[in-house]
Design an enzyme around this catalytic site. Structure first.
Site, PDB file in Angstrom:
ATOM      1  N   CYS A  81       0.369   1.764  -3.939  1.00  0.00           N
ATOM      2  CA  CYS A  81      -0.267   2.830  -3.165  1.00  0.00           C
ATOM      3  C   CYS A  81      -1.278   3.586  -4.012  1.00  0.00           C
ATOM      4  O   CYS A  81      -2.388   3.883  -3.562  1.00  0.00           O
ATOM      5  CB  CYS A  81       0.794   3.785  -2.620  1.00  0.00           C
ATOM      6  SG  CYS A  81       0.139   5.054  -1.514  1.00  0.00           S
ATOM      7  N   CYS A 135       7.935   6.653   0.565  1.00  0.00           N
ATOM      8  CA  CYS A 135       7.778   7.476   1.763  1.00  0.00           C
ATOM      9  C   CYS A 135       8.146   6.747   3.038  1.00  0.00           C
ATOM     10  O   CYS A 135       8.683   7.357   3.969  1.00  0.00           O
ATOM     11  CB  CYS A 135       6.341   7.990   1.851  1.00  0.00           C
ATOM     12  SG  CYS A 135       5.084   6.683   1.894  1.00  0.00           S
TER      13      CYS A 135
END
Length: 362
Positions: A104, A201
């Site tokens: 990410c 997440c």
């Protein structure tokens, strides 16, 4: 007179909010920007745990409104699925334990946001990472661990080279979390008491196995074996296990058993005593170095084999597109799929992905 335009990557948390505040105070032409990464149920705005949830986007907008700076949300769900979630699932199915936060940071938080900076006429991107960038007199940029070791995030940033570091700022990187919160509190930012976000997440409160199942990956039962291939029991699917794991195996033995390795092709999980989880080296693929190239020849470094690992002195040999890392003392749970990051004292040299424990053939 305002300074150049810069993007402040807004997660809705304390750190990125303080980044936007400090930049605005310092005279930058700040644009707040958030990434809408994944589907998330409507959740209460207080106490969100997942990074970039709907509540986080709301909080980021509130901070930008207070600071009187523009705020935009980028729909990056397709990119997040392609660059982070899909590789995460592929790695788990292959018996490896990936770190999606590394992907990410590399593909979205910096590569994609720097492209957006170009589109908006900004010189670069500022984030709330706890790490330190230093510029040398010759123009090179170097990356260092944060002084607050409990918050240091340099492990996730090893793929950033000098050219990209030139366009990146970490305004809170040299602070402690307490200092950051005090700045937020003194400025009346509405997020100053907000809880920390979790690392992964998109998994939220469910297990990795549950997440995989919800995304269409079936659990296939297989064999627990010892290193000689003897049958020890039946496992529930390799996505439920990782190297070094002891709990939840469901295999009775006179001595504690640990996951020593995972063979995805055979759908087998190999168990053994704790001594079997230690390795004197690692083979690392997809190496990347901040300087653009590794130090010449064989070199010494300190290797971190997972995020909270304290680091192990080692010798590194570059072998084509792989690194042969030899630890001075055997390390526990050298896990395929995890990042191995090399340091020289506090400086990040680079790193790559652990392909396997052990060493390259001579």
């Amino acid at each position: 007179m305002k300074k150049d335009r810069i993007l402040a990557a807004m997660s809705g948390g304390v750190d990125s909010s303080v980044v936007a505040l400090l930049l605005a105070r310092d005279g930058w032409d700040v644009i707040g920007i958030s990434m809408d990464l994944h589907e998330a149920p409507e959740v209460p705005r207080e106490g969100d745990a997942a990074c970039y949830s709907l509540g986080d986007l709301y909080d980021a907008r509130r901070v930008c409104d207070l600071l009187k700076i523009p705020y935009y949300v980028l729909n990056m769900r397709d990119e997040f699925r392609r660059e982070v979630i899909d590789p995460f699932m592929k790695e788990y199915r292959a018996g490896r334990t990936p770190n999606p936060c590394v992907l990410c940071n590399e593909h979205l938080k910096f590569r994609a946001l720097l492209r957006k900076a170009d589109e908006l006429g900004a010189v670069g991107v500022a984030t709330g990472h706890y790490a330190v960038i230093k510029k040398e007199t010759d123009g090179r940029h170097r990356l260092f661990a944060a002084p607050d070791s409990s918050k240091d995030q340099s492990y996730f940033l090893y793929s950033l080279d000098s050219d990209r570091l030139r366009r990146i700022m970490f305004p809170v990187g040299g602070m402690s979390k307490d200092e950051t919160r005090k700045i937020a509190s003194d400025a009346g930012l509405p997020v100053h008491e907000k809880k920390e976000s979790q690392d992964i997440c998109f998994v939220s409160d469910e297990s990795y196995a549950t997440f995989m199942k919800r995304n269409g990956i079936k659990e296939e039962k297989g064999r627990f074996t010892d290193r000689e291939g003897n049958f020890l029991g039946e496992h529930k699917g390799i996505v439920n296990y990782t190297v070094g794991q002891r709990k939840g195996l469901g295999v009775s033995s006179r001595e504690p058993l640990y996951v020593v390795s995972i063979d995805a092709e055979k759908n087998e999980v190999v168990l053994g005593p704790q001594t079997g989880t230690f390795s004197d080296g690692a083979v690392v693929t997809c190496p990347s170095f901040v300087a653009g190239a590794p130090p010449s020849g064989e070199f010494r470094a300190t290797a971190r084999i997972r995020y909270r690992h304290p680091g192990a002195p080692c010798t590194v040999r570059v072998a084509g597109d792989r690194l042969d890392v030899r630890f001075d003392t055997p390390q526990k749970s050298v896990t395929p799929g995890q990042a191995l990051v090399l340091y020289s004292e506090d400086e990040v040299l680079g790193g790559g992905r652990i392909e396997c424990a052990g060493a390259l053939p001579s």
